[in-house]
Design a protein around this motif. Structure first.
Motif, PDB file in Angstrom:
ATOM      1  N   GLY A   1       0.810  -1.219   0.000  1.00 24.98           N
ATOM      2  CA  GLY A   1       0.000   0.000   0.000  1.00 24.98           C
ATOM      3  C   GLY A   1       0.836   1.259   0.000  1.00 24.98           C
ATOM      4  N   VAL A   2       1.897   1.265   0.796  1.00 22.62           N
ATOM      5  CA  VAL A   2       2.776   2.440   0.854  1.00 22.62           C
ATOM      6  C   VAL A   2       3.471   2.656  -0.483  1.00 22.62           C
ATOM      7  CG1 VAL A   2       4.899   3.334   1.888  1.00 22.62           C
ATOM      8  CG2 VAL A   2       3.105   2.410   3.341  1.00 22.62           C
ATOM      9  N   VAL A   3       3.956   1.583  -1.103  1.00 24.21           N
ATOM     10  CA  VAL A   3       4.657   1.718  -2.382  1.00 24.21           C
ATOM     11  C   VAL A   3       3.700   2.199  -3.467  1.00 24.21           C
ATOM     12  CG1 VAL A   3       5.865   0.445  -4.195  1.00 24.21           C
ATOM     13  CG2 VAL A   3       6.462   0.067  -1.822  1.00 24.21           C
ATOM     14  N   ILE A   4       2.482   1.689  -3.472  1.00 27.16           N
ATOM     15  CA  ILE A   4       1.503   2.121  -4.472  1.00 27.16           C
ATOM     16  C   ILE A   4       1.164   3.600  -4.292  1.00 27.16           C
ATOM     17  CG2 ILE A   4      -0.913   1.888  -5.161  1.00 27.16           C
ATOM     18  CD1 ILE A   4      -0.558  -1.139  -4.805  1.00 27.16           C
ATOM     19  N   LEU A   5       0.886   4.007  -3.065  1.00 28.72           N
ATOM     20  CA  LEU A   5       0.567   5.422  -2.832  1.00 28.72           C
ATOM     21  C   LEU A   5       1.748   6.329  -3.161  1.00 28.72           C
ATOM     22  CD1 LEU A   5      -1.464   5.209   0.478  1.00 28.72           C
ATOM     23  CD2 LEU A   5      -2.320   5.710  -1.816  1.00 28.72           C
ATOM     24  N   LEU A   6       2.960   5.911  -2.802  1.00 26.20           N
ATOM     25  CA  LEU A   6       4.153   6.696  -3.103  1.00 26.20           C
ATOM     26  C   LEU A   6       4.367   6.830  -4.608  1.00 26.20           C
ATOM     27  CD1 LEU A   6       6.677   8.126  -1.959  1.00 26.20           C
ATOM     28  CD2 LEU A   6       7.837   5.920  -2.121  1.00 26.20           C
ATOM     29  N   SER A   7       4.172   5.740  -5.349  1.00 29.73           N
ATOM     30  CA  SER A   7       4.384   5.812  -6.795  1.00 29.73           C
ATOM     31  C   SER A   7       3.317   6.663  -7.475  1.00 29.73           C
ATOM     32  CB  SER A   7       4.423   4.417  -7.403  1.00 29.73           C
ATOM     33  OG  SER A   7       3.178   3.781  -7.286  1.00 29.73           O
ATOM     34  N   VAL A   8       2.095   6.654  -6.959  1.00 26.54           N
ATOM     35  CA  VAL A   8       1.054   7.519  -7.526  1.00 26.54           C
ATOM     36  C   VAL A   8       1.393   8.989  -7.283  1.00 26.54           C
ATOM     37  CG1 VAL A   8      -1.360   8.217  -7.287  1.00 26.54           C
ATOM     38  CG2 VAL A   8      -0.781   5.801  -7.433  1.00 26.54           C
ATOM     39  N   VAL A   9       1.854   9.305  -6.082  1.00 30.71           N
ATOM     40  CA  VAL A   9       2.254  10.691  -5.782  1.00 30.71           C
ATOM     41  C   VAL A   9       3.442  11.106  -6.652  1.00 30.71           C
ATOM     42  CG1 VAL A   9       3.246  12.171  -3.992  1.00 30.71           C
ATOM     43  CG2 VAL A   9       1.316  10.699  -3.453  1.00 30.71           C
ATOM     44  N   LEU A  10       4.429  10.219  -6.787  1.00 29.27           N
ATOM     45  CA  LEU A  10       5.589  10.550  -7.620  1.00 29.27           C
ATOM     46  C   LEU A  10       5.201  10.711  -9.081  1.00 29.27           C
ATOM     47  CD1 LEU A  10       8.316   8.227  -6.069  1.00 29.27           C
ATOM     48  CD2 LEU A  10       8.302  10.728  -6.085  1.00 29.27           C
ATOM     49  N   SER A  11       4.251   9.917  -9.555  1.00 33.53           N
ATOM     50  CA  SER A  11       3.825  10.063 -10.953  1.00 33.53           C
ATOM     51  C   SER A  11       3.069  11.377 -11.170  1.00 33.53           C
ATOM     52  CB  SER A  11       2.962   8.884 -11.383  1.00 33.53           C
ATOM     53  OG  SER A  11       1.706   8.941 -10.758  1.00 33.53           O
ATOM     54  N   HIS A  12       2.403  11.828 -10.148  1.00 37.56           N
ATOM     55  CA  HIS A  12       1.669  13.091 -10.272  1.00 37.56           C
ATOM     56  C   HIS A  12       2.608  14.295 -10.271  1.00 37.56           C
ATOM     57  CE1 HIS A  12      -1.663  15.865  -9.932  1.00 37.56           C
ATOM     58  NE2 HIS A  12      -1.064  16.437  -8.905  1.00 37.56           N
ATOM     59  N   TYR A  13       3.589  14.267  -9.389  1.00 39.50           N
ATOM     60  CA  TYR A  13       4.467  15.429  -9.228  1.00 39.50           C
ATOM     61  C   TYR A  13       5.783  15.341  -9.999  1.00 39.50           C
ATOM     62  CZ  TYR A  13       1.370  17.002  -5.544  1.00 39.50           C
ATOM     63  OH  TYR A  13       0.277  17.428  -4.862  1.00 39.50           O
ATOM     64  N   HIS A  14       6.187  14.146 -10.390  1.00 36.20           N
ATOM     65  CA  HIS A  14       7.493  14.030 -11.025  1.00 36.20           C
ATOM     66  C   HIS A  14       7.374  13.578 -12.475  1.00 36.20           C
ATOM     67  CE1 HIS A  14      11.538  12.454 -11.854  1.00 36.20           C
ATOM     68  NE2 HIS A  14      11.939  13.385 -11.027  1.00 36.20           N
ATOM     69  N   HIS A  15       7.034  12.290 -12.695  1.00 41.18           N
ATOM     70  CA  HIS A  15       6.974  11.755 -14.046  1.00 41.18           C
ATOM     71  C   HIS A  15       5.994  10.587 -14.089  1.00 41.18           C
ATOM     72  CE1 HIS A  15       8.277  10.230 -17.943  1.00 41.18           C
ATOM     73  NE2 HIS A  15       8.898  11.387 -18.109  1.00 41.18           N
ATOM     74  N   PRO A  16       5.193  10.486 -15.155  1.00 49.05           N
ATOM     75  CA  PRO A  16       4.191   9.415 -15.229  1.00 49.05           C
ATOM     76  C   PRO A  16       4.774   7.999 -15.272  1.00 49.05           C
ATOM     77  CG  PRO A  16       3.731  11.110 -16.859  1.00 49.05           C
ATOM     78  CD  PRO A  16       5.039  11.453 -16.234  1.00 49.05           C
ATOM     79  N   TYR A  17       6.044   7.863 -15.582  1.00 49.77           N
ATOM     80  CA  TYR A  17       6.648   6.520 -15.622  1.00 49.77           C
ATOM     81  C   TYR A  17       6.657   5.835 -14.258  1.00 49.77           C
ATOM     82  CZ  TYR A  17       8.294   7.048 -20.426  1.00 49.77           C
ATOM     83  OH  TYR A  17       8.369   7.188 -21.781  1.00 49.77           O
ATOM     84  N   TRP A  18       6.443   6.584 -13.182  1.00 51.03           N
ATOM     85  CA  TRP A  18       6.367   5.970 -11.857  1.00 51.03           C
ATOM     86  C   TRP A  18       5.168   5.042 -11.741  1.00 51.03           C
ATOM     87  CZ3 TRP A  18       9.991   5.526  -8.353  1.00 51.03           C
ATOM     88  CH2 TRP A  18      11.057   6.422  -8.365  1.00 51.03           C
ATOM     89  N   LEU A  19       4.204   5.170 -12.635  1.00 49.78           N
ATOM     90  CA  LEU A  19       3.042   4.277 -12.602  1.00 49.78           C
ATOM     91  C   LEU A  19       3.419   2.841 -12.946  1.00 49.78           C
ATOM     92  CD1 LEU A  19       0.285   6.569 -14.113  1.00 49.78           C
ATOM     93  CD2 LEU A  19       0.571   5.862 -11.733  1.00 49.78           C
ATOM     94  N   PHE A  20       4.560   2.653 -13.596  1.00 51.00           N
ATOM     95  CA  PHE A  20       5.036   1.286 -13.844  1.00 51.00           C
ATOM     96  C   PHE A  20       5.337   0.575 -12.525  1.00 51.00           C
ATOM     97  CE2 PHE A  20       6.196   2.985 -18.117  1.00 51.00           C
ATOM     98  CZ  PHE A  20       5.360   2.139 -18.843  1.00 51.00           C
ATOM     99  N   LEU A  21       5.795   1.298 -11.526  1.00 52.48           N
ATOM    100  CA  LEU A  21       6.017   0.710 -10.206  1.00 52.48           C
ATOM    101  C   LEU A  21       4.691   0.267  -9.594  1.00 52.48           C
ATOM    102  CD1 LEU A  21       7.940  -0.008  -7.907  1.00 52.48           C
ATOM    103  CD2 LEU A  21       7.694   2.336  -7.075  1.00 52.48           C
ATOM    104  N   THR A  22       3.657   1.064  -9.772  1.00 51.72           N
ATOM    105  CA  THR A  22       2.326   0.689  -9.297  1.00 51.72           C
ATOM    106  C   THR A  22       1.865  -0.592  -9.971  1.00 51.72           C
ATOM    107  OG1 THR A  22       1.782   3.020  -8.980  1.00 51.72           O
ATOM    108  CG2 THR A  22      -0.055   1.486  -9.065  1.00 51.72           C
ATOM    109  N   ALA A  23       2.057  -0.683 -11.282  1.00 52.03           N
ATOM    110  CA  ALA A  23       1.669  -1.883 -12.024  1.00 52.03           C
ATOM    111  C   ALA A  23       2.472  -3.094 -11.564  1.00 52.03           C
ATOM    112  CB  ALA A  23       1.865  -1.658 -13.523  1.00 52.03           C
ATOM    113  N   PHE A  24       3.758  -2.918 -11.303  1.00 53.88           N
ATOM    114  CA  PHE A  24       4.600  -4.016 -10.846  1.00 53.88           C
ATOM    115  C   PHE A  24       4.122  -4.553  -9.500  1.00 53.88           C
ATOM    116  CE2 PHE A  24       8.222  -5.394  -8.252  1.00 53.88           C
ATOM    117  CZ  PHE A  24       8.615  -6.507  -8.984  1.00 53.88           C
TER     118      PHE A  24
END
Length: 66
Positions: free
Chosen positions: A12-35
């Motif tokens: 849960g923490v990794v998913i929420l962190l990657s969503v926040v990073l994709s919003h503020y940094h780069h959309p490629y962080w959503l690949f971490l959410t998918a993983f």
């Protein structure tokens, strides 16, 4: 805390962190959410989770799933 709760909390923490990073940094962080999502899905069918294996070797108490 047993292994099951730690794995779910960590996912849960990794998913929420990657969503926040994709919003503020780069959309490629959503690949971490998918993983993480795919890892949770495959562990539901196979019972294998790398984090659960690491936690078990560290001596954490097992839950009913892992």
């Amino acid at each position: 805390m047993n292994i099951d709760r730690i794995v779910l909390a960590f996912a849960g923490v990794v998913i929420l962190l990657s969503v926040v990073l994709s919003h503020y940094h780069h959309p490629y962080w959503l690949f971490l959410t998918a993983f993480v999502g795919l890892n949770l899905l495959q562990s539901a069918f196979t019972g294998f989770c790398p984090l659960a294996t690491i936690l078990k070797k560290m001596g954490r108490q097992s839950g009913s799933a892992f």
